[in-house]
Design a protein around this motif. Structure first.
Motif, short mmCIF file in Angstrom:
data_model
loop_
_atom_site.label_atom_id
_atom_site.label_comp_id
_atom_site.label_asym_id
_atom_site.label_seq_id
_atom_site.Cartn_x
_atom_site.Cartn_y
_atom_site.Cartn_z
N GLN A 29 63.23 4.48 -19.74
CA GLN A 29 62.64 5.66 -19.28
C GLN A 29 61.21 5.42 -19.72
OE1 GLN A 29 64.98 9.85 -19.97
NE2 GLN A 29 64.32 8.23 -21.88
N TYR A 33 57.41 5.88 -17.77
CA TYR A 33 56.80 6.46 -18.35
C TYR A 33 54.75 5.68 -17.27
CZ TYR A 33 60.18 9.16 -21.19
OH TYR A 33 60.75 10.11 -20.79
N TYR A 63 65.89 12.35 -12.11
CA TYR A 63 65.92 12.53 -14.00
C TYR A 63 64.42 12.38 -14.93
CZ TYR A 63 68.44 12.55 -18.03
OH TYR A 63 69.08 12.72 -19.56
N VAL A 64 64.13 10.81 -14.89
CA VAL A 64 63.54 11.11 -15.64
C VAL A 64 61.84 11.63 -15.33
CG1 VAL A 64 61.47 8.69 -16.75
CG2 VAL A 64 64.39 9.05 -16.02
N SER A 66 61.53 14.60 -14.01
CA SER A 66 61.52 16.01 -14.14
C SER A 66 61.77 16.48 -16.01
CB SER A 66 62.60 16.54 -13.03
OG SER A 66 63.93 16.00 -14.50
N GLN A 67 61.67 15.44 -16.02
CA GLN A 67 61.60 15.83 -17.54
C GLN A 67 59.95 15.65 -18.53
OE1 GLN A 67 63.79 12.30 -19.58
NE2 GLN A 67 65.47 13.22 -20.37
N ILE A 68 59.02 14.63 -17.83
CA ILE A 68 58.14 15.10 -17.97
C ILE A 68 57.13 16.38 -17.40
CG2 ILE A 68 55.42 13.76 -17.26
CD1 ILE A 68 57.20 11.62 -16.90
N ARG A 70 58.58 19.24 -16.21
CA ARG A 70 58.72 20.30 -17.32
C ARG A 70 58.55 20.52 -18.73
NH1 ARG A 70 64.52 20.64 -16.36
NH2 ARG A 70 63.57 21.94 -14.26
N LYS A 71 58.00 19.16 -18.88
CA LYS A 71 57.24 19.43 -20.76
C LYS A 71 55.92 20.18 -20.38
CE LYS A 71 58.75 16.04 -23.73
NZ LYS A 71 58.97 15.08 -23.64
N LEU A 103 70.33 20.88 -13.69
CA LEU A 103 68.65 20.41 -14.23
C LEU A 103 68.03 20.85 -13.30
CD1 LEU A 103 67.76 16.45 -14.37
CD2 LEU A 103 68.83 17.44 -15.76
N LYS A 222 73.79 7.67 -18.81
CA LYS A 222 73.17 8.80 -18.38
C LYS A 222 74.81 9.63 -18.06
CE LYS A 222 69.07 9.10 -20.76
NZ LYS A 222 69.03 9.92 -22.22
#
Ligand code: SF4
Ligand code: ZN
Length: 309
Positions: A29, A33, A63-64, A66-68, A70-71, A103, A222
């Motif tokens: 991850q 980034y 996956y990776v 979408s986390q950013i 979402r934040k 997700l 994961k």
């Protein structure tokens, strides 16, 4: 072998040493980034469209990223294209749906059979009978890209996130070089560098420095369910041929793949100056942006007789 970060048993082999199954996902991850930051692949104002095949690379990147997203409270959605490759794509699209549902990512699926009235394989049968000189993968790629770009744009995307990894990019670089497609080389690099034309949604590749093995390990660790097998048509493709050659060189000279893409990053800006600003027109048949008066999709459909023009 011990994990280079924590001294536990290191199961995953990297060029710089081994990592254990606990440390690896974080390493992966962070690598993604870093690529996003270094190449400024997107900002919090972008609307992201994940181009999902349902395979390991596209789901890992979604996956990776979408986390950013979402934040940062960004809008995002996914598009899958069903080309109609039997016993393959329909399975992957089920994986994609499950992944997106899990997700909470909005998704849309478009089908060749709805768009073109035929599947990829049916169109290829016609092309072969007519003696049209085109490969299954070229046909598939050209017709898929138009759907992805148009639908991503219509749904409001400003960036298209694709799952191309280091191996893909090394292959594409050499394929373009071997075929003398310098104009296509101008689109290489972590951000596609496509024309600034508002009809083209820029494509970004956050997995640019992640290898095939790393991406596979990430999805496995994961627990992302994916089909670990290639499309049945891949074995006959030029990409597969080039892939095998690169793998054999990599075995004898480790680091070759990384070296290819690092050098491509240096060369691409020079090529772009020369090739990327070619005038963008509008396809006279479908109205999509195109470098020629007829876009590649319409030209292909015309050659195999599915449209008249
Ligand atoms: Fe299409 Fe070729 Fe990819 Fe199969 S391997 S999905 S035919 S581009
Ligand atoms: Zn067209």
């Amino acid at each position: 072998m011990k994990c280079i970060l924590c001294n536990r048993k290191g199961e995953i082999e990297l060029q710089q040493g081994h990592l254990c199954e606990k440390c690896f996902p974080e390493y992966f991850q962070k690598k993604v980034y870093r690529t996003i930051r270094k190449y400024r692949l997107f900002s919090k104002d972008d609307v992201l469209c994940f181009a999902l095949s349902g395979g390991k690379d596209s789901l890992a990147v979604a996956y990776v990223v979408s986390q950013i997203a979402r934040k940062q409270k960004q809008r995002m959605f996914a598009i899958g294209v069903d080309e109609g490759v039997k016993n393959y794509r329909e399975i992957q699209l089920e994986d994609m749906k499950r992944f997106c549902d899990g997700l909470g990512i909005e998704y849309h699926i478009f089908r060749f059979s709805d768009e073109y009235g035929k599947t990829n394989e049916e169109m290829m049968d016609i092309a072969r009978k007519k003696g049209v000189d085109i490969s299954q993968c070229t046909l598939c790629g050209i017709l898929r890209r138009r759907i992805l770009n148009r639908e991503a744009r219509n749904l409001g995307a400003t960036k298209m996130v694709v799952g191309h990894n280091l191996d893909d990019e090394a292959q594409t670089s050499l394929m373009n070089l071997f075929k003398g497609s310098v104009d296509l080389m101008a689109r290489l690099g972590p951000a596609s560098g496509d024309s600034k034309h508002k009809g083209f949604i820029p494509r970004i590749k956050p997995l640019y420095f992640c290898t095939n093995e790393e991406t596979a390990a990430f999805t496995r660790l994961k627990g992302i369910k994916v089909l670990y097998k290639a499309c049945p048509h891949r074995k006959d493709s030029f990409r597969e041929y080039v892939d095998k050659k690169i793998e054999s060189i990599e075995k004898d000279y480790p680091g070759t793949k990384t070296s290819i893409i690092q050098n491509i990053i240096k060369i691409v800006p020079l090529i772009r100056k020369e090739y990327i600003n070619s005038e963008i027109k509008v396809c006279r048949i479908c109205g999509e942006p195109s470098r020629n008066s007829t876009c590649k999709s319409c030209d292909t459909l015309r050659k195999i007789g599915l449209i008249k023009a």
